[in-house]
Design a protein around this motif. Structure first.
Motif, PDB file in Angstrom:
ATOM      1  N   HIS A  56      33.719  32.841  41.076  1.00 41.92           N
ATOM      2  CA  HIS A  56      35.173  32.844  40.907  1.00 41.92           C
ATOM      3  C   HIS A  56      35.813  32.173  42.125  1.00 41.92           C
ATOM      4  CE1 HIS A  56      39.271  34.316  40.285  1.00 41.92           C
ATOM      5  NE2 HIS A  56      38.925  34.466  39.024  1.00 41.92           N
ATOM      6  N   GLU A  95      38.270  45.499  43.328  1.00 42.08           N
ATOM      7  CA  GLU A  95      39.629  45.873  43.730  1.00 42.08           C
ATOM      8  C   GLU A  95      40.666  44.819  43.378  1.00 42.08           C
ATOM      9  OE1 GLU A  95      40.102  47.504  47.598  1.00 42.08           O
ATOM     10  OE2 GLU A  95      38.324  48.762  47.417  1.00 42.08           O
ATOM     11  N   ALA A  96      40.268  43.552  43.407  1.00 44.98           N
ATOM     12  CA  ALA A  96      41.239  42.497  43.088  1.00 44.98           C
ATOM     13  C   ALA A  96      41.370  42.314  41.585  1.00 44.98           C
ATOM     14  CB  ALA A  96      40.845  41.189  43.753  1.00 44.98           C
ATOM     15  N   GLY A  97      40.513  42.970  40.816  1.00 45.91           N
ATOM     16  CA  GLY A  97      40.618  42.873  39.364  1.00 45.91           C
ATOM     17  C   GLY A  97      40.130  41.548  38.801  1.00 45.91           C
ATOM     18  N   ILE A  98      38.962  41.086  39.263  1.00 45.61           N
ATOM     19  CA  ILE A  98      38.376  39.865  38.692  1.00 45.61           C
ATOM     20  C   ILE A  98      37.566  40.280  37.468  1.00 45.61           C
ATOM     21  CG2 ILE A  98      36.819  37.931  39.090  1.00 45.61           C
ATOM     22  CD1 ILE A  98      37.461  38.199  42.086  1.00 45.61           C
ATOM     23  N   SER A  99      37.939  39.761  36.288  1.00 42.18           N
ATOM     24  CA  SER A  99      37.268  40.174  35.057  1.00 42.18           C
ATOM     25  C   SER A  99      35.935  39.477  34.886  1.00 42.18           C
ATOM     26  CB  SER A  99      38.138  39.857  33.843  1.00 42.18           C
ATOM     27  OG  SER A  99      39.311  40.608  33.872  1.00 42.18           O
ATOM     28  N   ARG A 149      34.301  37.491  32.781  1.00 40.42           N
ATOM     29  CA  ARG A 149      34.538  36.657  31.601  1.00 40.42           C
ATOM     30  C   ARG A 149      34.467  35.169  31.964  1.00 40.42           C
ATOM     31  NH1 ARG A 149      39.496  34.281  31.166  1.00 40.42           N
ATOM     32  NH2 ARG A 149      41.148  35.038  32.524  1.00 40.42           N
TER      33      ARG A 149
END
Lengths: 115, 413
Positions: free
Chosen positions: B110, B158-162, B164
């Motif tokens: 990412h 914590e940063a909310g990386i999905s 996908r």
């Protein structure tokens, strides 16, 4: 999740901005805010006055000490705060990318809200 | 062994992705469950493997994450219900397709993670390498690598990386970091930036495996095909690239009979396919350069003008091209059109880093050699050797200067 989108820019850029440029900048943010609001994703969003007029409170021995100026003295300062709803970082990045400070000069820092 | 290397390689990323997903996107929890599932398999498969070993591992890993989340929930006494994700997670293991691994690839690389973290996570999650092995590959201490991985997994959570893959529209941008991670793994194997080894085959093999699975998952994309082609074409030279004493043999002195013709054939075919794409990306251009080198029966028959042209196209893609690319282009120009055309291309270089200085002096030595200025060639070889990153590079330079000195002693040979 909620994300805070924090817009930063050069202090010189803030101080040198003309009224005309200021309304242009606000219009740019207005567009993003409107799109966010239409999708029910805007929690809060506004610009800040320059850190030149900031005041800081820090702990002292007897009572808190109040000083003139921001917490961190640097070339760049925080100039706008948005809190938005987004499903994940990718969505938050997408919104942040539409903000004027991600497109011309400065930058937008993305921070998840909530400890 | 009940789990051999082949099964491990095939199963690890699939189990990992499924476990991360059922752990609600938490890489740390997913990784623990994956490791635990493999341990349970080693313990229980004493009488042979189940019919569907990958399915068994996935089901086991999922169960572990769900148990773990229940325990957490009870421990927290917050009476917080398990998220619907975990409860609905009864989909059969057979529904896990290659796409789950693709999601893992994209999440590990990412763009919000540092390139170092992207590579480390990819090697851990997709290739199943242990942190200590990754640390050895990148010459840092196991504790540094462990910290880097912990930090990366924390950021994802914590940063909310999905977990996908990107949409079609974002694919081009997001493929970049994935492919760069794979290339970094390969480069570290093919030309280690430090140490005494001329190359590290296990890293090259790992990178080729990763590139192959990326290409298998995105067969209609030109750039992943070209990346696999590039790696195969470079790897095809490996047995001709090192001599008996472990020194590196430059491309032009290599015995082309020893190149791996199967790899070359596959690499060339993949390259031709990628070149059919309307938009030629950088990996496609690299593959085309590689293919031209490998198709020349002798070094003198290399199509240098075409290679120089392809390097020019590569340069046009970057606002500030890397010194390595500028130097490679100048060498191609020198071979194709002579050193007068090539020298000015290097004027803008600042040989600040050792690797740049090494490549720069190597190029200048080759220019001098082409111009028959043996003294200048020897001077530059000495300067290159002083900045050479590995022992193998230094040995190769020593041999080159010995060869030049001999030719000076008897100019007609």
């Amino acid at each position: 999740m909620q994300y805070a989108l924090l817009a930063y820019e050069d202090i010189d850029a803030t101080e040198a901005r003309t009224d005309e440029e200021q309304s242009e900048l606000l219009a740019g943010y207005g567009k993003v805010a409107q799109a966010l609001a239409e999708q029910g994703k805007l929690v809060f969003g506004d610009g800040l006055r320059s850190s030149v007029v900031a005041t800081t409170v820090r702990p002292g021995t007897d009572q808190a000490i109040v000083t003139d100026g921001p917490i961190t003295e640097g070339r760049e300062h925080l100039i706008g705060v948005f809190v938005i709803e987004a499903t994940d970082l990718d969505e938050a990045l997408n919104w942040a990318g539409q903000m004027p400070h991600a497109q011309t000069s400065g930058g937008v820092e993305i921070r998840p809200v909530g400890a | 062994m009940t789990i051999d290397d082949a099964l491990f390689k095939q199963a690890w990323p699939r189990v990992y992705a499924a476990a991360v997903r059922s752990a609600g996107g938490d890489f740390a929890a997913g990784e623990d469950a994956t490791a635990e599932a493999f341990e349970r398999a080693t313990r229980t498969w004493t009488h042979g493997r189940p019919d569907n070993p990958v399915g068994w591992l996935i089901t086991t890993a999922r169960r572990i994450t769900i148990d773990e989340r229940r325990k957490q929930a009870t421990r927290n006494r917050t009476a917080r219900r398990l998220s619907p994700d975990a409860e609905d997670d009864n989909s059969p293991a057979s529904s896990i397709t290659g796409d789950d691994v693709l999601d893992l690839f994209f999440t590990c690389a990412h763009p919000s993670l540092t390139p170092e973290a992207q590579v480390a996570l990819t090697l851990r999650a997709v290739a199943g390498m242990r942190p200590a092995e990754i640390a050895r590959a990148f010459h840092c201490s196991p504790s540094t690598m462990e910290k880097r991985l912990v930090r990366a997994r924390r950021k994802i959570r914590e940063a909310g990386i999905s977990l996908r893959s990107p949409d079609r529209a974002e694919l081009d941008d997001r493929l970049g970091p994935v492919m760069r991670s794979i290339l970094l793994v390969f480069n570290e194997g093919y030309a280690p930036t430090a140490g005494d080894e001329a190359f590290r085959q296990e890293l090259c093999d790992e990178a080729i495996l990763l590139a192959r699975s990326l290409h298998d998952m995105l067969p209609d994309q030109a750039e992943p095909a070209a990346l696999l082609a590039t790696l195969l074409l470079i790897d095809a030279r490996k047995s001709a690239r090192v001599d008996e004493s472990g020194g590196l043999v430059p491309l032009r002195f290599q015995n082309r009979q020893r190149w791996n013709s199967t790899n070359i054939a596959e690499g060339v075919e993949l390259t031709l396919g990628a070149l059919n794409s309307p938009k030629r990306g950088d990996y496609t251009l690299q593959a085309a350069i590689g293919a031209l080198h490998m198709e020349a029966p002798r070094h003198e028959l290399t199509d240098w003008p075409q290679i120089a042209f392809l390097y020019e196209q590569r340069l046009e893609q970057f606002r500030t091209p890397s010194p390595t690319l500028v130097i490679a282009h100048s060498i191609a120009v020198a071979e194709a059109h002579g050193t007068c055309a090539a020298r000015p291309l290097l004027y803008g270089l600042k040989p600040a880093e050792d690797v740049t200085a090494f490549l720069h002096h190597t190029a200048l030595a080759r220019f001098a050699e082409i111009d028959n200025d043996i003294e200048a060639a020897l001077r530059n070889i000495a300067a290159a050797a002083a900045a050479a990153p590995t022992t193998a590079d230094r040995t190769a330079l020593d041999k080159w200067s010995t060869k030049l000195e001999k030719s000076r002693a008897s100019p007609n040979t």
